[in-house]
Design a protein around this motif. Structure first.
Motif, short mmCIF file in Angstrom:
data_model
loop_
_atom_site.label_atom_id
_atom_site.label_comp_id
_atom_site.label_asym_id
_atom_site.label_seq_id
_atom_site.Cartn_x
_atom_site.Cartn_y
_atom_site.Cartn_z
N THR A 97 1.94 8.36 5.71
CA THR A 97 2.34 7.63 6.91
C THR A 97 3.85 7.43 7.05
O THR A 97 4.33 7.07 8.12
CB THR A 97 1.66 6.25 6.93
OG1 THR A 97 2.00 5.53 5.72
CG2 THR A 97 0.15 6.41 7.00
N THR A 98 4.63 7.65 5.98
CA THR A 98 6.08 7.49 6.09
C THR A 98 6.70 8.78 6.63
O THR A 98 6.25 9.88 6.32
CB THR A 98 6.69 7.18 4.71
OG1 THR A 98 6.37 8.23 3.80
CG2 THR A 98 6.15 5.86 4.18
N ASP A 99 7.75 8.64 7.44
CA ASP A 99 8.36 9.80 8.08
C ASP A 99 8.98 10.78 7.08
O ASP A 99 9.00 11.99 7.32
CB ASP A 99 9.46 9.35 9.06
CG ASP A 99 8.88 8.70 10.30
OD1 ASP A 99 7.65 8.75 10.48
OD2 ASP A 99 9.66 8.13 11.09
N GLU A 100 9.50 10.26 5.96
CA GLU A 100 10.22 11.11 5.01
C GLU A 100 9.51 11.23 3.66
O GLU A 100 10.07 11.80 2.72
CB GLU A 100 11.64 10.56 4.81
CG GLU A 100 12.47 10.56 6.08
CD GLU A 100 13.80 9.89 5.91
OE1 GLU A 100 14.83 10.52 6.23
OE2 GLU A 100 13.84 8.73 5.46
N GLY A 101 8.30 10.72 3.57
CA GLY A 101 7.55 10.84 2.33
C GLY A 101 6.91 12.21 2.18
O GLY A 101 6.69 12.92 3.18
N TYR A 102 6.60 12.60 0.96
CA TYR A 102 5.99 13.92 0.72
C TYR A 102 5.22 13.91 -0.59
O TYR A 102 5.40 13.04 -1.45
CB TYR A 102 7.07 15.00 0.65
CG TYR A 102 7.97 14.88 -0.57
CD1 TYR A 102 7.66 15.53 -1.77
CD2 TYR A 102 9.12 14.09 -0.53
CE1 TYR A 102 8.47 15.41 -2.89
CE2 TYR A 102 9.93 13.95 -1.65
CZ TYR A 102 9.60 14.61 -2.82
OH TYR A 102 10.38 14.47 -3.93
#
Length: 231
Positions: A97-102
């Motif tokens: 759900t985080t824009d920059e998480g992976y």
């Protein structure tokens, strides 16, 4: 004699595996939230990887990912179907759900990077870039991460400390490598105007020029400007 030779071969293999493990440990900056490795299994990179990119990614984000991919020390070939082996799969998923998480998964068959947004895939590639380095194989494992801070930046004062375009491009590349996402260029200051605006030509023909070589000399002097080419 054969037993001794066999022992030597096993020892060399163990040393080689240990070297891979040591090289791969603590290579990601900043340190990710989750990092799990299986040092008994590896992925061979010598033949390169076939890259499959999520079809929902638009052209602009695709180009950015390809630029990031170019910084990874491995041969890549774009494909339209995900192969069973020797792949790099860049996949957008709903459960991140985080824009920059992976999430970065390395398996014996290939590599998968999952993210909720293209920015997460981009930072996943930066972690892959750090892991690969000059290696020709990677240990099987998993990396999960997301930034603690939305704003992660660097300020460069080029108004008072002149830098070349090449220097700035190098800084941007290094920022991307460590997942910094804001570049603050201090373009203008009292010591000189640095942005050309067609409607205000004197900003660059007069207010951009001074006699002293350094801004401190100017600041503690008369703080005056001169016309371009007059001094």
């Amino acid at each position: 004699m054969r037993i001794l030779r066999l022992f030597q071969l096993v020892l060399l293999f163990a040393i080689g595996a240990t070297n891979i493990a040591v090289a791969q440990t603590n290579r990601i900056t900043p340190v990710p939230a989750v990092e799990v490795w299986n040092y008994d299994e590896t992925l061979d990179l010598k033949k390169g990887l076939k890259v499959y990119v999520d079809e929902t990614i638009d052209k602009r984000d695709y180009q950015r990912l390809m630029v990031a991919l170019g910084s990874v020390n491995c041969r890549f070939e774009s494909v339209e179907r995900l192969p069973k082996r020797g792949y790099l799969n860049l996949d957008l998923v709903d459960d991140i759900t985080t824009d920059e998480g992976y999430v970065l998964r390395i398996e014996k068959s290939g590599i998968t990077i999952e993210a909720g947004k293209p920015a997460g895939l981009y930072y996943g590639l930066q972690s892959l870039r750090q892991l690969v380095g000059d290696a020709d194989r990677l240990c099987v494992g998993r990396v999960e991460d997301a930034p603690r801070f939305d704003y992660r930046g660097v300020l460069i004062d080029i108004s008072r400390h002149f830098r070349t375009k090449e220097f700035l491009m190098r800084q941007i590349d290094m920022m991307a490598r460590v997942k910094m996402n804001r570049l603050h260029l201090h373009l203008t200051d009292a010591a000189g105007w640095r942005i050309e605006i067609d409607g205000y030509p004197e900003l660059t023909s007069y207010a951009a020029w001074r006699k002293p070589a350094t801004w401190k000399e100017w600041w503690y002097g008369d703080r005056g400007y001169v016309n371009e080419g007059s001094e």
